[in-house]
Design an enzyme around this catalytic site. Structure first.
Site, PDB file in Angstrom:
ATOM      1  N   ARG A  77       1.112   9.391  14.990  1.00 52.43           N
ATOM      2  CA  ARG A  77       2.455   8.962  14.357  1.00 52.43           C
ATOM      3  C   ARG A  77       3.138   7.953  14.884  1.00 52.43           C
ATOM      4  O   ARG A  77       2.812   7.498  16.279  1.00 52.43           O
ATOM      5  CB  ARG A  77       3.189  10.263  14.113  1.00 52.43           C
ATOM      6  CG  ARG A  77       2.650  11.487  13.435  1.00 52.43           C
ATOM      7  CD  ARG A  77       2.200  11.179  12.017  1.00 52.43           C
ATOM      8  NE  ARG A  77       2.984  10.330  11.196  1.00 52.43           N
ATOM      9  CZ  ARG A  77       3.780  11.170  10.360  1.00 52.43           C
ATOM     10  NH1 ARG A  77       4.258  12.391  10.596  1.00 52.43           N
ATOM     11  NH2 ARG A  77       4.821  10.648   9.874  1.00 52.43           N
ATOM     12  N   LYS A  88       0.971  -1.191  -0.215  1.00 53.07           N
ATOM     13  CA  LYS A  88       0.163   0.073  -0.108  1.00 53.07           C
ATOM     14  C   LYS A  88       0.794   1.415   0.105  1.00 53.07           C
ATOM     15  O   LYS A  88       0.483   2.254  -0.291  1.00 53.07           O
ATOM     16  CB  LYS A  88      -0.822  -0.142   1.304  1.00 53.07           C
ATOM     17  CG  LYS A  88      -0.171   0.021   2.742  1.00 53.07           C
ATOM     18  CD  LYS A  88      -1.543   0.114   3.815  1.00 53.07           C
ATOM     19  CE  LYS A  88      -0.469   0.141   4.991  1.00 53.07           C
ATOM     20  NZ  LYS A  88      -0.040   1.504   5.457  1.00 53.07           N
ATOM     21  N   ASP A  89       2.206   1.015   0.276  1.00 57.03           N
ATOM     22  CA  ASP A  89       3.109   2.313   0.381  1.00 57.03           C
ATOM     23  C   ASP A  89       3.736   2.489  -1.095  1.00 57.03           C
ATOM     24  O   ASP A  89       4.397   3.852  -1.155  1.00 57.03           O
ATOM     25  CB  ASP A  89       3.962   2.060   1.374  1.00 57.03           C
ATOM     26  CG  ASP A  89       3.750   2.330   2.864  1.00 57.03           C
ATOM     27  OD1 ASP A  89       2.429   2.766   3.019  1.00 57.03           O
ATOM     28  OD2 ASP A  89       4.110   1.371   3.513  1.00 57.03           O
ATOM     29  N   CYS A 114      -1.331   6.930  -1.335  1.00 56.34           N
ATOM     30  CA  CYS A 114      -1.511   6.610  -0.179  1.00 56.34           C
ATOM     31  C   CYS A 114      -1.923   7.706   0.737  1.00 56.34           C
ATOM     32  O   CYS A 114      -2.237   7.753   1.745  1.00 56.34           O
ATOM     33  CB  CYS A 114      -0.150   5.876   0.502  1.00 56.34           C
ATOM     34  SG  CYS A 114       1.152   6.890   0.093  1.00 56.34           S
ATOM     35  N   ARG A 164       2.054   3.663  18.401  1.00 59.63           N
ATOM     36  CA  ARG A 164       0.583   3.937  18.237  1.00 59.63           C
ATOM     37  C   ARG A 164      -0.327   3.365  19.494  1.00 59.63           C
ATOM     38  O   ARG A 164      -0.663   4.042  20.074  1.00 59.63           O
ATOM     39  CB  ARG A 164      -0.095   3.714  17.050  1.00 59.63           C
ATOM     40  CG  ARG A 164       0.817   4.486  15.644  1.00 59.63           C
ATOM     41  CD  ARG A 164       0.261   3.890  14.411  1.00 59.63           C
ATOM     42  NE  ARG A 164       1.145   4.778  13.402  1.00 59.63           N
ATOM     43  CZ  ARG A 164       0.550   4.969  12.114  1.00 59.63           C
ATOM     44  NH1 ARG A 164      -0.740   4.679  12.011  1.00 59.63           N
ATOM     45  NH2 ARG A 164       1.113   5.459  11.184  1.00 59.63           N
ATOM     46  N   ARG A 176      -7.562   8.549   4.345  1.00 55.02           N
ATOM     47  CA  ARG A 176      -8.727   7.845   3.899  1.00 55.02           C
ATOM     48  C   ARG A 176      -9.328   7.273   5.173  1.00 55.02           C
ATOM     49  O   ARG A 176     -10.750   7.352   5.118  1.00 55.02           O
ATOM     50  CB  ARG A 176      -7.836   6.370   3.380  1.00 55.02           C
ATOM     51  CG  ARG A 176      -8.773   5.052   3.250  1.00 55.02           C
ATOM     52  CD  ARG A 176      -8.426   4.143   2.831  1.00 55.02           C
ATOM     53  NE  ARG A 176      -7.237   3.400   3.628  1.00 55.02           N
ATOM     54  CZ  ARG A 176      -7.644   2.877   4.716  1.00 55.02           C
ATOM     55  NH1 ARG A 176      -8.653   2.371   5.111  1.00 55.02           N
ATOM     56  NH2 ARG A 176      -6.743   2.425   5.683  1.00 55.02           N
ATOM     57  N   ARG A 177      -8.748   6.865   6.306  1.00 53.94           N
ATOM     58  CA  ARG A 177      -9.456   6.539   7.472  1.00 53.94           C
ATOM     59  C   ARG A 177     -10.113   7.919   8.073  1.00 53.94           C
ATOM     60  O   ARG A 177     -11.270   7.759   8.440  1.00 53.94           O
ATOM     61  CB  ARG A 177      -8.303   6.175   8.430  1.00 53.94           C
ATOM     62  CG  ARG A 177      -7.964   4.621   8.184  1.00 53.94           C
ATOM     63  CD  ARG A 177      -7.007   4.167   9.201  1.00 53.94           C
ATOM     64  NE  ARG A 177      -6.359   2.823   8.672  1.00 53.94           N
ATOM     65  CZ  ARG A 177      -5.295   2.496   8.767  1.00 53.94           C
ATOM     66  NH1 ARG A 177      -4.152   3.279   9.318  1.00 53.94           N
ATOM     67  NH2 ARG A 177      -4.853   1.270   8.427  1.00 53.94           N
TER      68      ARG A 177
END
Length: 541
Positions: free
Chosen positions: A156, A82-83, A251, A162, A138-139
């Site tokens: 971050r 995804k990156d 992304c 996290r 997106r989230r």
């Protein structure tokens, strides 16, 4: 191959897990390898508090690793797929290539909450005004769409960092990819964890997949990587990357895309469409029997939705749905964003009927919110007795409605295939007595399906009265939430030749077909909720 492969990776725990996974695949082919840790721009900026969507550079977590690959300091780069830049597959000017992909693992997101921040009567089970951490555009967009009252704060750091910030109570909850948490075997037992369904929270393209990148000139390594690459993921991921390109996203954009093979040779693409993280995200779900067909249909669908979102405001479409919607429901938010017309009106009325007594039972199965309401309204219901029983619900929406009465469900149906829900429930209730509160005109699909393994008690608690109303509008989209609503509509209205229909469940679809509607004009949502209804409607654009 006699050489030792140098694998370039970031230094985070998850990146190292992925690199060691690649090492193990190479080892199975008797290939030696070593790891080389490389610091990326994303790692250097972990201390910054700005959100990812403000960091506009491409390949935020991959650039330095790719430079090392080009400089022949490493042979193989391992990335979270995804990156990787959305257009990489078609970037013929690059000297690098994605040589293969791992099998996808757990693509969905999870919501991790402190127990004191849980309210199961609310969408996503988040209490009002909670502070949720994420730095994904997106989230952010999908969460804000579903819960405007939530405060969303930047988050971050790598996965363990996290979660530690959550433990330190900087947040009421955080959003993470499930794959990363599972791969690191992180204990979340102190928290309330909600697995977010794919249609409710569409993941990033490539989420859960590991990408293997090499130099184009390294033909020897390419042949080897092809042996360990997962061919199905290569084909499916290509659709995702194409869709991401069609959406104009990456992304750092508020776009979610996931393709799945939900049955053998049957494919489904979920797209969460948006142009700004502060706007309402619009779900589209497209299905096809072949990937080539899915690609063609999806490109047309995405281009049409982009046109509607960006420029097409004069072409107002008319939508009918046979239920009354809350003003802040997801469905109404989407309709307002599209500037479409909406008639939200049930075509049935319900009312309680008298009962003599409630039969003894071990399980109670609720197949609708009405069944929940009328059962708990019964004077004969004793809360203390129900606490010793087991509760089953046809869908997550019905289960959330049960929560309002203070009860949790022991079984919740997944999807809209009644036969599959019945089969799953049959495994839970074998040789037990099950009561089904329902309408007097209930079709009894699940009752009939489990009758061979359990003692079934048909227990009507309300009656359904079909209404009659004539509309002077030719609706572009008709959404029927039950067979009785479909029947009531067709008593006084005809369906325009251009109208498209969404049927909640196979029985509602069958009702329409029996009344002369062509099957290709009807779509089934992937779940019994408003988000899935929107996905089915937008998938027909």
């Amino acid at each position: 191959m006699n050489r030792t492969i140098i694998i370039g990776t970031r230094g985070s725990e998850l990146a190292l897990w992925q690199a060691r996974y690649a090492q193990n695949l190479l080892f199975q082919h008797h290939i030696r390898s070593e790891l080389k840790i490389i610091l990326t721009l994303g790692d250097k900026n972990q201390q910054w508090q700005n959100s990812f969507d403000k960091l506009e550079g491409k390949n935020f977590f991959t650039k330095e690793i790719e430079e090392s690959l080009l400089n022949k300091e490493i042979d193989l780069a391992v990335h979270s797929f995804k990156d990787v830049e959305a257009t990489f597959f078609e970037n013929t000017d690059s000297d690098l290539m994605i040589a293969g992909l791992s099998e996808r693992y757990l693509p969905n997101d999870i919501l991790i909450l402190h127990s004191h921040s849980v309210d199961k009567t609310k969408t996503l089970h988040i209490k009002s005004g909670a502070r949720i951490g994420t730095s994904s555009a997106r989230r952010y967009a999908q969460l804000k769409t579903l819960r405007e009252d939530i405060e969303i704060l930047p988050l971050r750091g790598n996965v363990p960092t996290r979660i530690q910030k959550l433990k330190n109570t900087y947040y009421d909850g955080i959003l993470l990819a499930k794959a990363g948490v599972e791969r690191l075997n992180i204990d979340l037992s102190d928290f309330y964890v909600l697995n977010l369904p794919l249609h409710l929270f569409v993941p990033a393209a490539g989420q859960g997949i590991i990408a293997f990148q090499i130099r184009k000139t390294d033909e020897e390594l390419f042949e080897l990587i092809q042996k360990i690459s997962h061919k199905k993921e290569e084909r499916i991921s290509k659709i995702e990357r194409q869709a991401l390109k069609w959406m104009g996203g990456g992304c750092s954009k508020p776009v979610g895309i996931l393709c799945e093979e939900y049955e053998e040779e049957k494919y489904r693409l979920y797209v969460s469409c948006n142009t700004d993280k502060n706007d309402v995200s619009v779900l589209s779900v497209i299905s096809a029997n072949q990937l080539e067909e899915l690609s063609r249909t999806s490109e047309k669908n995405i281009q049409n939705i982009k046109k509607i979102l960006n420029v097409e405001k004069e072409n107002v479409r008319q939508v009918f749905i046979s239920k009354k919607l809350d003003e802040e429901s997801y469905f109404k938010k989407v309709i307002r964003r599209l500037n479409w017309g909406l008639a939200d009106e049930p075509l049935i009325q319900t009312r309680a009927i008298a009962i003599d007594k409630i039969p003894d039972y071990r399980w109670i199965f609720f197949n609708s919110k009405n069944a929940v309401k009328y059962f708990f309204d019964l004077e004969e219901v004793r809360v203390e007795e129900i606490r010793n029983k087991k509760i089953a619900c046809i869908s997550a929406g019905t289960a959330e409605y049960v929560e309002r009465y203070g009860f949790s469900s022991h079984f919740i149906g997944d999807g809209t295939d009644i036969s599959q829900i019945a089969q799953a429930f049959a495994a839970c209730c074998k040789d037990q007595r099950v009561i089904f509160p329902c309408s007097t005109i209930s079709i009894q699909n699940i009752e009939k399906a489990i009758n061979y393994v359990a003692e079934v008690i048909h227990f009507p608690v309300y009656e359904t009265i079909e209404l009659s109303k004539k509309w002077e509008v030719d609706f572009d989209y008709l959404i029927f939430t039950s067979p009785s609503n479909a029947r009531a509509f067709l008593k006084s209205n005809s369906i325009a030749l251009t109208s498209k229909m969404i049927a909640m469940g196979e029985r509602t679809k069958r009702e329409l077909i029996d009344r002369g509607v062509l099957e290709e004009r009807i779509a089934l949502p992937v779940a019994f909720d408003e988000v899935a209804m929107v996905g089915a409607m937008m998938g027909m654009i």
